[in-house]
Motif scaffolding. Structure first.
Motif, PDB file in Angstrom:
ATOM      1  N   GLN A  93     -16.643  25.168 -39.857  1.00 47.61           N
ATOM      2  CA  GLN A  93     -17.622  26.258 -39.797  1.00 47.61           C
ATOM      3  C   GLN A  93     -18.992  25.638 -39.577  1.00 47.61           C
ATOM      4  O   GLN A  93     -19.408  24.739 -40.307  1.00 47.61           O
ATOM      5  CB  GLN A  93     -17.627  27.050 -41.100  1.00 47.61           C
ATOM      6  N   ARG A  94     -19.679  26.106 -38.563  1.00 48.50           N
ATOM      7  CA  ARG A  94     -21.023  25.626 -38.254  1.00 48.50           C
ATOM      8  C   ARG A  94     -21.954  26.826 -38.252  1.00 48.50           C
ATOM      9  O   ARG A  94     -21.552  27.931 -37.901  1.00 48.50           O
ATOM     10  CB  ARG A  94     -21.046  24.948 -36.881  1.00 48.50           C
ATOM     11  N   HIS A  95     -23.192  26.610 -38.601  1.00 52.25           N
ATOM     12  CA  HIS A  95     -24.180  27.688 -38.655  1.00 52.25           C
ATOM     13  C   HIS A  95     -25.284  27.396 -37.659  1.00 52.25           C
ATOM     14  O   HIS A  95     -25.604  26.244 -37.386  1.00 52.25           O
ATOM     15  CB  HIS A  95     -24.752  27.813 -40.066  1.00 52.25           C
ATOM     16  N   GLY A  96     -25.862  28.472 -37.146  1.00 51.40           N
ATOM     17  CA  GLY A  96     -26.930  28.290 -36.192  1.00 51.40           C
ATOM     18  C   GLY A  96     -27.746  29.552 -36.019  1.00 51.40           C
ATOM     19  O   GLY A  96     -27.572  30.540 -36.744  1.00 51.40           O
ATOM     20  N   VAL A 110     -26.591  33.499 -24.080  1.00 53.96           N
ATOM     21  CA  VAL A 110     -26.898  33.407 -25.498  1.00 53.96           C
ATOM     22  C   VAL A 110     -26.957  31.928 -25.831  1.00 53.96           C
ATOM     23  O   VAL A 110     -25.967  31.205 -25.678  1.00 53.96           O
ATOM     24  CB  VAL A 110     -25.841  34.124 -26.371  1.00 53.96           C
ATOM     25  N   LYS A 111     -28.123  31.480 -26.270  1.00 50.82           N
ATOM     26  CA  LYS A 111     -28.302  30.065 -26.629  1.00 50.82           C
ATOM     27  C   LYS A 111     -28.246  29.957 -28.140  1.00 50.82           C
ATOM     28  O   LYS A 111     -28.951  30.669 -28.856  1.00 50.82           O
ATOM     29  CB  LYS A 111     -29.618  29.531 -26.098  1.00 50.82           C
ATOM     30  N   VAL A 112     -27.400  29.040 -28.608  1.00 52.05           N
ATOM     31  CA  VAL A 112     -27.201  28.838 -30.041  1.00 52.05           C
ATOM     32  C   VAL A 112     -27.684  27.432 -30.397  1.00 52.05           C
ATOM     33  O   VAL A 112     -27.169  26.445 -29.878  1.00 52.05           O
ATOM     34  CB  VAL A 112     -25.714  28.984 -30.434  1.00 52.05           C
ATOM     35  N   ARG A 113     -28.652  27.369 -31.273  1.00 49.75           N
ATOM     36  CA  ARG A 113     -29.131  26.092 -31.806  1.00 49.75           C
ATOM     37  C   ARG A 113     -28.431  25.879 -33.148  1.00 49.75           C
ATOM     38  O   ARG A 113     -28.586  26.692 -34.060  1.00 49.75           O
ATOM     39  CB  ARG A 113     -30.647  26.137 -31.989  1.00 49.75           C
ATOM     40  N   LEU A 114     -27.631  24.819 -33.232  1.00 49.64           N
ATOM     41  CA  LEU A 114     -26.906  24.540 -34.476  1.00 49.64           C
ATOM     42  C   LEU A 114     -27.856  24.025 -35.531  1.00 49.64           C
ATOM     43  O   LEU A 114     -28.700  23.170 -35.264  1.00 49.64           O
ATOM     44  CB  LEU A 114     -25.788  23.534 -34.216  1.00 49.64           C
TER      45      LEU A 114
END
Length: 118
Positions: A93-96, A110-114
């Motif tokens: 599980q990673r959050h961003g 959609v750009k996701v920065r971790l």
């Protein structure tokens, strides 16, 4: 909320199938190179949703291209300042923080920065 149409139910079943395949050791490693399951809270409903999406990765950023964005609503949760997102990536599980942008041709990324880059 249950999908109201046959197409909605079919898409839901396909998404569940892809998400299940990502949990399998061998198949998950192969699919996981291009697919990730995202989890987010709906902007209006406050409910938690999960869906598999195709992505590409650049360091601690993921880019999700939204195919047929006018037929989908999940990405709208990340307009303007964006919002929190959880991903099942590489078995963890990673959050961003995700931000959606629509270009002049109607394409949506959609750009996701971790937050917790590894």
């Amino acid at each position: 909320m249950e999908p109201k149409t046959a197409l909605g139910r079919t898409v839901g079943a396909l998404n569940a199938g892809v998400a299940s395949l990502l949990d399998l050791p061998l198949i998950g490693r192969l699919l996981g190179k291009g697919f990730v399951v995202i989890t987010y809270v709906g902007r209006r409903s406050g409910r938690t949703f999960s869906t598999p999406v195709n992505y590409r990765r650049k360091g601690d950023e993921l880019v999700i291209g939204v195919a047929m964005p006018d037929k989908k609503s999940w990405w709208r949760n990340f307009l303007d300042d964006g919002g929190p997102i959880t991903l099942r990536l590489d078995g963890a599980q990673r959050h961003g923080h995700a931000v959606a942008q629509r270009d002049e041709r109607g394409r949506v990324l959609v750009k996701v920065r971790l937050n917790d880059a590894t």
